[in-house]
Design a protein around this motif. Structure first.
Motif, PDB file in Angstrom:
ATOM      1  N   GLU A  16      11.262  15.722   4.506  1.00 11.13           N
ATOM      2  CA  GLU A  16      12.601  15.358   4.063  1.00 11.13           C
ATOM      3  C   GLU A  16      12.672  13.834   3.890  1.00 11.13           C
ATOM      4  N   VAL A  17      13.295  13.437   2.812  1.00 10.66           N
ATOM      5  CA  VAL A  17      13.373  12.003   2.537  1.00 10.66           C
ATOM      6  C   VAL A  17      14.788  11.578   2.191  1.00 10.66           C
ATOM      7  N   ALA A  18      15.038  10.281   2.389  1.00 13.13           N
ATOM      8  CA  ALA A  18      16.285   9.666   1.928  1.00 13.13           C
ATOM      9  C   ALA A  18      15.901   8.786   0.758  1.00 13.13           C
ATOM     10  N   VAL A  19      16.630   8.944  -0.354  1.00  9.73           N
ATOM     11  CA  VAL A  19      16.287   8.208  -1.566  1.00  9.73           C
ATOM     12  C   VAL A  19      17.418   7.241  -1.888  1.00  9.73           C
ATOM     13  N   LYS A  20      17.096   5.960  -1.835  1.00 10.53           N
ATOM     14  CA  LYS A  20      18.113   4.936  -2.100  1.00 10.53           C
ATOM     15  C   LYS A  20      18.055   4.565  -3.562  1.00 10.53           C
ATOM     16  N   VAL A  21      19.151   4.712  -4.256  1.00 13.24           N
ATOM     17  CA  VAL A  21      19.179   4.390  -5.681  1.00 13.24           C
ATOM     18  C   VAL A  21      20.108   3.209  -5.885  1.00 13.24           C
ATOM     19  N   ASN A  44       0.845  -1.190   0.000  1.00 17.96           N
ATOM     20  CA  ASN A  44       0.000   0.000   0.000  1.00 17.96           C
ATOM     21  C   ASN A  44       0.879   1.238   0.000  1.00 17.96           C
ATOM     22  N   ILE A  45       2.048   1.086  -0.598  1.00 18.78           N
ATOM     23  CA  ILE A  45       2.940   2.226  -0.643  1.00 18.78           C
ATOM     24  C   ILE A  45       2.891   2.843  -2.029  1.00 18.78           C
ATOM     25  N   GLN A  46       3.361   4.064  -2.084  1.00 17.19           N
ATOM     26  CA  GLN A  46       3.260   4.803  -3.333  1.00 17.19           C
ATOM     27  C   GLN A  46       4.318   4.391  -4.341  1.00 17.19           C
ATOM     28  N   SER A  47       3.933   4.408  -5.597  1.00 13.87           N
ATOM     29  CA  SER A  47       4.903   4.213  -6.657  1.00 13.87           C
ATOM     30  C   SER A  47       5.137   5.578  -7.307  1.00 13.87           C
ATOM     31  N   PHE A  48       6.403   5.998  -7.311  1.00 18.06           N
ATOM     32  CA  PHE A  48       6.721   7.324  -7.849  1.00 18.06           C
ATOM     33  C   PHE A  48       7.311   7.204  -9.252  1.00 18.06           C
ATOM     34  N   PRO A  49       6.968   8.139 -10.135  1.00 20.35           N
ATOM     35  CA  PRO A  49       7.649   8.174 -11.433  1.00 20.35           C
ATOM     36  C   PRO A  49       9.094   8.650 -11.263  1.00 20.35           C
ATOM     37  N   LEU A  50       9.918   8.301 -12.221  1.00 16.41           N
ATOM     38  CA  LEU A  50      11.334   8.624 -12.120  1.00 16.41           C
ATOM     39  C   LEU A  50      11.592  10.134 -12.111  1.00 16.41           C
ATOM     40  N   ASP A  51      10.857  10.872 -12.939  1.00 10.20           N
ATOM     41  CA  ASP A  51      11.115  12.325 -12.979  1.00 10.20           C
ATOM     42  C   ASP A  51      10.723  12.989 -11.665  1.00 10.20           C
ATOM     43  N   TYR A  52       9.730  12.399 -11.004  1.00  7.22           N
ATOM     44  CA  TYR A  52       9.328  12.909  -9.696  1.00  7.22           C
ATOM     45  C   TYR A  52      10.504  12.751  -8.712  1.00  7.22           C
ATOM     46  N   ILE A  53      11.133  11.583  -8.762  1.00  2.94           N
ATOM     47  CA  ILE A  53      12.284  11.317  -7.890  1.00  2.94           C
ATOM     48  C   ILE A  53      13.412  12.314  -8.193  1.00  2.94           C
ATOM     49  N   ASN A 103      13.124  15.282  -9.340  1.00  5.06           N
ATOM     50  CA  ASN A 103      12.752  16.580  -8.769  1.00  5.06           C
ATOM     51  C   ASN A 103      12.999  16.605  -7.270  1.00  5.06           C
ATOM     52  N   VAL A 104      12.544  15.540  -6.617  1.00  6.57           N
ATOM     53  CA  VAL A 104      12.637  15.469  -5.160  1.00  6.57           C
ATOM     54  C   VAL A 104      14.098  15.595  -4.706  1.00  6.57           C
ATOM     55  N   THR A 105      14.994  14.951  -5.469  1.00  3.83           N
ATOM     56  CA  THR A 105      16.401  14.936  -5.047  1.00  3.83           C
ATOM     57  C   THR A 105      17.209  16.041  -5.726  1.00  3.83           C
ATOM     58  N   HIS A 106      16.532  16.908  -6.476  1.00  6.11           N
ATOM     59  CA  HIS A 106      17.239  17.933  -7.259  1.00  6.11           C
ATOM     60  C   HIS A 106      18.321  17.277  -8.094  1.00  6.11           C
ATOM     61  N   LYS A 107      17.888  16.289  -8.855  1.00  6.99           N
ATOM     62  CA  LYS A 107      18.784  15.519  -9.725  1.00  6.99           C
ATOM     63  C   LYS A 107      19.956  14.922  -8.935  1.00  6.99           C
ATOM     64  N   TYR A 108      19.607  14.293  -7.842  1.00  8.59           N
ATOM     65  CA  TYR A 108      20.580  13.570  -7.002  1.00  8.59           C
ATOM     66  C   TYR A 108      21.739  14.472  -6.571  1.00  8.59           C
ATOM     67  N   LYS A 109      21.393  15.609  -6.019  1.00 10.47           N
ATOM     68  CA  LYS A 109      22.403  16.603  -5.689  1.00 10.47           C
ATOM     69  C   LYS A 109      23.173  16.228  -4.412  1.00 10.47           C
ATOM     70  N   THR A 110      22.435  15.833  -3.364  1.00 10.24           N
ATOM     71  CA  THR A 110      23.105  15.629  -2.074  1.00 10.24           C
ATOM     72  C   THR A 110      23.241  14.146  -1.735  1.00 10.24           C
ATOM     73  N   LEU A 111      24.458  13.659  -1.873  1.00 12.01           N
ATOM     74  CA  LEU A 111      24.729  12.264  -1.520  1.00 12.01           C
ATOM     75  C   LEU A 111      24.913  12.185  -0.004  1.00 12.01           C
ATOM     76  N   ILE A 112      24.135  11.347   0.641  1.00  8.75           N
ATOM     77  CA  ILE A 112      24.301  11.275   2.101  1.00  8.75           C
ATOM     78  C   ILE A 112      24.840   9.932   2.563  1.00  8.75           C
ATOM     79  N   GLY A 113      24.992   8.996   1.684  1.00 11.52           N
ATOM     80  CA  GLY A 113      25.550   7.727   2.144  1.00 11.52           C
ATOM     81  C   GLY A 113      25.625   6.711   1.027  1.00 11.52           C
TER      82      GLY A 113
END
Ligand SMILES: *[C@@H]1O[C@H](CO)[C@@H](O)[C@H](O)[C@H]1NC(C)=O
Ligand SMILES: *[C@@H]1O[C@H](CO)[C@@H](O)[C@H](O)[C@H]1NC(C)=O
Ligand SMILES: *[C@@H]1O[C@H](CO)[C@@H](O)[C@H](O)[C@H]1NC(C)=O
Ligand SMILES: *[C@@H]1O[C@H](CO)[C@@H](O)[C@H](O)[C@H]1NC(C)=O
Ligand SMILES: *[C@@H]1O[C@H](CO)[C@@H](O)[C@H](O)[C@H]1NC(C)=O
Ligand SMILES: *[C@@H]1O[C@H](CO)[C@@H](O)[C@H](O)[C@H]1NC(C)=O
Length: 933
Positions: free
Chosen positions: A615-620, A577-586, A588-598
């Motif tokens: 604020e979110v952490a995005v694992k790619v 029951n979790i959301q599926s996000f489109p890639l372009d949305y991701i 945007n959210v990460t500002h094109k993967y600007k801040t690497l945190i780990g």
């Protein structure tokens, strides 16, 4: 034909704990199921002059456990291979090669031990469930055994008496329909000699012998009075079990042929001598060559005519009991034969005794039945290999005929068994003494067959119900029968059993006082481990209950469940029951993967902000990630189903353009690891009460996983970097990529590869590949030690004895020198009793044997207590501080006299279980995927 082979290292000292799984390989063999291993060969596969394909064992073993050596070859030896593999193991341990076999097929297994003065060792070898036999390594040695496969796999094991065991080559050959082993025989044949009598040149083997037996020319020392003869006439139209090339040569003599083997065992042993005759002179007819055959001066065959029954080919199998030497003599029958004797080839095989196959099967059944309710039982776990050689603990075996042993006694008294008495016990047809007393056996006493030869039975002090069956009380050989101290409904014995010595069902036998004493002594000696015991016992019960639940679950579930055990997706995917996000949305959210945190095993983690400001952490997932699509699916389906305040929730995911992306809430305080000894620790020390509450939070999260929906989910990668901290410093466990449902009974635990992080890896899981929730408990124990000491679990920049946090801390804890391991930056900032609670929990968590580790639920309780003690102390300290300062020091375990700590919980319930030996040290770095920090 596909084959499968495993190599194991086992220890034989206390049962056969598997110490280290070395390698599993799949073999494809061209030659009819041949498996040929060239130890230490430099190329992984090669084909020799005989067109046999060999494989190398290079890379099967951790480097520090084995080595290779070149042997200086003596010129006269025809072996063209000169490498050996040496196993650097303590004596008493076993190295086992596990081959897959076809049940009931006869096999030949041949091991080659090249000798060199630098190698000095004494070995025992064993095959499957047959006894070991000693191998004297004083010269190049080829050890060959012929056996019938009784299962779908067979172990060939080496065990050393002294020195390091080594081996050069190992060959397994199916023997097709060759009849070396008579139908019902139990045991193994050991090759003494296989001689191509007339051969003066090279040995004959594959491809001339399609079974790759090696036929050697006779040792001149063994032959006397003979003349070689040969023939080039082609041999065909003959049904023979010996290669034509072997038959083409023979030894003859005008009067007698004599072969003398002087190197037999010094003790009496049974031998079978196979003789092969083929008349090479086509013009010789029946009655022209007649001779007597003697073995050790005893005539075995009289007036043997090699050209009888209209065939030039004959064979004979002769049995003899001998010691030291075997004298095979063929003598021309005077006045009845024109020509002297002939012999083309012979084999001498020695019987090695085995255990009655039926008894082996029955006792295995007994073992499996007991296993159902006594998974963790130590006695049971030690039962492996042949039941009689050496005999399992609790079993008594007896030799009934030369090569056959049977089980005559079973004594598993006082061994903490639960559940029903295994019904298969009644099928042990040679069983005379049965002692099941002082266990927790429940249910009815089984019915015994009339044919039973039992003489004494002790069932006293169990929880058996019903009554003593007639079938038992009336057994003709039975003399004593004890059944007291059981809640039996009837203590009456049938009238015809007055001849028996019994306790009449009463509970006052001498033995019972012994047991009480045991407890008292145990309690005294076990004093210092009281805590361990309380936790251990408690958890033992708890886990047992749990395993019962698991079994019920299994029975109810459909057959699909079994297949689904290791693919979580199929069981919980419905609840996404979790959301599926489109890639372009991701993007945007990460500002094109600007801040690497780990960066983790999965890939890179970027920081981002959702449109609503969260604020979110995005694992790619990175393309080189060790975690694959399977892990991605695992984490997805698992996380969507799991909700707990101490678990990082999954907000959404993206699965587009081959990208695998997971979105989590951002944990502003980073990971516990970072706070303990990372960058963040340098800025601000994590105080002890916060550490404690983080430990408790993480423990609660893991408890939730382990008890999720009545099934156990094992995290498999518990470590401080997977414990994240939110803005209020609440612990949240993350990274379920490796999570698995706990394996259930019947699953092959070995089908999983070992995963985890070096320094946190449970040694038992590592060595047995058997995954359980207790593996997480081990890792959590390491996390607790990190919290206490502020040290990383593995640091090779420290002195050698401090590399492993676990190994470094253990002795200090055992000697109660806690101060020395506590993080210097929290010195004076903790309450001694609270610290002790945590350290003691950590110590039981890192027990090498999982059975002694507590469950997460027990750990939570202990940590709750510790936190209460700590918080009370802190409150108290605040008031003291305001009065003029007072430093808290972790002086000793009960160093605090400021409060009275309830110690009533610490009561021993039973004598301590004997501590099993530590498994051999294993370099966890060798196989565990190391995660970059
Ligand atoms: C063993 O022999 C091989 C070639 O057969 C050689 O490459 C290797 O260096 C030798 N090793 C030692 C330790 O002598
Ligand atoms: C040998 O391999 C088989 C199949 O994988 C396995 O069932 C068996 O337990 C292994 N034997 C030992 C002693 O490990
Ligand atoms: C056997 O045959 C080989 C080659 O055919 C020959 O060289 C040898 O002398 C023969 N031996 C005897 C004893 O006849
Ligand atoms: C074969 O046997 C016959 C009769 O005994 C003998 O005359 C002849 O020489 C033998 N041939 C060989 C090759 O030994
Ligand atoms: C071997 O047995 C034969 C026949 O019994 C006998 O004549 C001979 O002396 C024996 N040889 C030895 C070395 O014992
Ligand atoms: C040899 O076999 C016989 C018959 O099977 C048996 O009675 C005898 O005990 C055996 N002897 C030895 C030493 O194995």
């Amino acid at each position: 034909m596909m084959g499968r082979m495993h190599v194991w290292m086992l220890t034989a000292s206390v049962g056969s704990f598997i110490v280290s799984l070395i390698h599993v390989i799949h073999l494809t063999c061209a030659e009819k199921g041949f498996v040929s291993i060239a130890c230490c060969a430099e190329s992984s596969t090669f084909t020799d002059d005989n067109t046999i394909s060999w494989i190398s064992d290079e890379g099967w073993f951790p480097l520090e456990n084995t080595g290779c050596e070149n042997i200086t070859r003596q010129a006269e030896n025809d072996a063209n291979y000169d490498r050996v593999r040496i196993f650097y193991i303590e004596s008493g341990r076993r190295i086992c090669y596990n081959f897959s076999t076809t049940k009931n097929q006869n096999y030949l297994i041949r091991a080659t031990f090249l000798f060199d003065d630098s190698l000095d060792a004494s070995l025992d070898v064993s095959i499957g469930s047959t006894p070991t036999s000693n191998v004297k390594l004083s010269k190049d040695l080829e050890v060959e055994r012929i056996f019938k496969a009784t299962h779908h796999d067979v172990d060939f094991c080496l065990m050393n008496h002294y020195g390091y065991p080594y081996i050069s080559k190992l060959e397994l050959r199916p023997l097709g329909d060759l009849k070396y082993l008579p139908g019902k025989a139990s045991g193994v044949l050991k090759l003494v000699s296989r001689v191509d009598a007339g051969n003066t040149g090279n040995s004959i083997r594959y491809p001339d012998d399609s079974f790759d037996r090696i036929w050697r020319r006779p040792d001149p020392k063994t032959v006397s009075l003979s003349e070689p003869t040969n023939s080039t006439t082609s041999i065909h139209d003959v049904k023979k079990t010996v290669p034509a090339k072997v038959l083409q040569t023979a030894l003859t003599h005008t009067d007698r042929l004599e072969f003398l083997h002087n190197d037999l065992d010094t003790e009496d042993s049974n031998y079978t001598v196979f003789l092969y005759f083929f008349e090479l002179n086509q013009s010789i007819k029946t009655g022209q060559r007649v001779f007597d055959i003697y073995i050790n001066n005893e005539i075995k065959l009289e007036k043997f005519d090699s050209w009888a029954y209209g065939s030039a080919y004959r064979e004979a199998a002769l049995s003899v009991t001998a010691s030291r030497s075997l004298n095979l003599t063929l003598v021309k029958v005077e006045n009845a034969s024109d020509l002297g004797p002939i012999l083309n080839a012979y084999e001498i095989l020695q019987w090695i005794q085995g255990t009655n196959q039926r008894d082996v099967e029955v006792i295995m059944k007994v073992r499996n039945e007991l296993m159902l309710n006594n998974k963790e039982n130590e006695l049971l776990q030690s039962w492996s290999g042949d039941p009689c050689f050496p005999s399992w603990k609790g079993l008594k075996c007896q030799n009934i005929s030369g090569s056959l042993s049977v089980i005559t006694g079973l004594n598993i008294s006082s061994s903490q068994f639960q559940g029903p008495i295994p019904a298969s016990i009644t099928e042990l047809s040679y069983l005379k003494e049965l002692n099941l007393s002082y266990n927790g056996f429940t249910g009815k006493i089984p019915q015994f067959p009339k044919s039973s030869v039992l003489t004494s039975v002790d069932l006293s002090s169990n929880d058996l119900t019903g009554s003593v069956p007639d079938s038992l009380a009336s057994l003709t050989n039975l003399k004593t029968l004890y059944f007291g101290c059981n809640p039996l409904s009837s203590k009456e014995l049938p009238s015809n059993s007055s001849r028996l010595i019994t306790d009449s069902g009463k509970c006052s036998r001498q033995g019972s006082t012994k047991k009480t004493q045991g407890i008292i002594i145990g309690t005294i000696t076990g004093g210092s481990f009281l805590f361990t015991l309380v936790v251990g016992m408690f958890c033992g019960c708890l886990c047992r209950n749990k395993s019962r639940t698991l079994r019920n679950f299994d029975r109810k579930s459909n057959p699909m469940t079994k297949n689904a055990v290791f693919s979580v997706a199929s069981t919980v995917s419905k609840s996404i029951n979790i959301q599926s996000f489109p890639l372009d949305y991701i993007e945007n959210v990460t500002h094109k993967y600007k801040t690497l945190i780990g960066e983790g095993g999965f890939g890179s983690v970027y920081r981002g902000t959702l449109p609503d400001g969260q604020e979110v952490a995005v694992k790619v997932r990175s393309s080189t990630s060790t975690q694959g699509t399977r892990e991605f699916d695992n984490e997805l389906t698992l996380l969507s189903a799991l909700r707990h305040e101490n678990l990082v929730p999954l907000l959404g995911y993206c699965c587009e353009n081959d990208q695998q992306i997971l979105v989590y809430p951002f944990m502003s305080n980073g990971s516990l690891q970072d706070r303990l000894y990372g960058e963040a620790a340098k800025r601000k020390t994590l105080d002890w009460p916060t550490r404690l509450s983080i430990a408790l939070g993480a423990a609660r999260g893991l408890t939730y996983l382990h008890t999720f929906s009545g099934r156990c989910i094992i995290h498999r990668d518990v470590k401080s970097s997977n414990i994240l901290l939110d803005q209020s410093m609440n612990a949240k466990v993350t990274d379920f990529g490796f999570s698995k449902y706990a394996p259930q009974e019947g699953d092959s635990g070995a089908s999983l590869e070992v995963r985890g992080t070096a320094g946190y890896l449970d040694p038992e899981y590592y060595s047995t590949q058997h995954l359980s929730a207790k593996s997480d408990v081990f890792s959590f124990g390491v996390v607790l030690l990190e919290i206490v000491s502020g040290r990383e679990p593995l640091n090779i920049h420290r002195p050698r004895n401090e590399w492993s946090l676990v190994e470094w801390a253990k002795p200090y804890i055992r000697e109660s020198r806690i101060d020395e391991i506590v993080d210097p930056s929290i010195k004076g900032g903790y309450h001694a009793e609270a610290m002790w609670r945590v350290v003691e929990v950590a110590l039981v968590c890192i027990e090498p044997f999982s059975a002694y580790r507590p469950c997460m639920a027990d750990i939570v309780r202990e940590l709750e207590d510790a936190l209460i003690i700590e918080n009370n102390a802190s409150e108290y300290m605040k008031s003291i501080d305001s009065l003029g300062g007072y430093s808290l020091g972790g002086s000793n375990r009960f160093g605090s006299n400021r409060f009275s700590i309830p110690t009533d919980k610490k009561i021993a319930l039973s004598p301590p279980a004997p501590t099993p030996p530590d498994p051999s040290p294993i370099n966890t770095q060798a196989l565990a995927p190391l995660e970059p920090r």
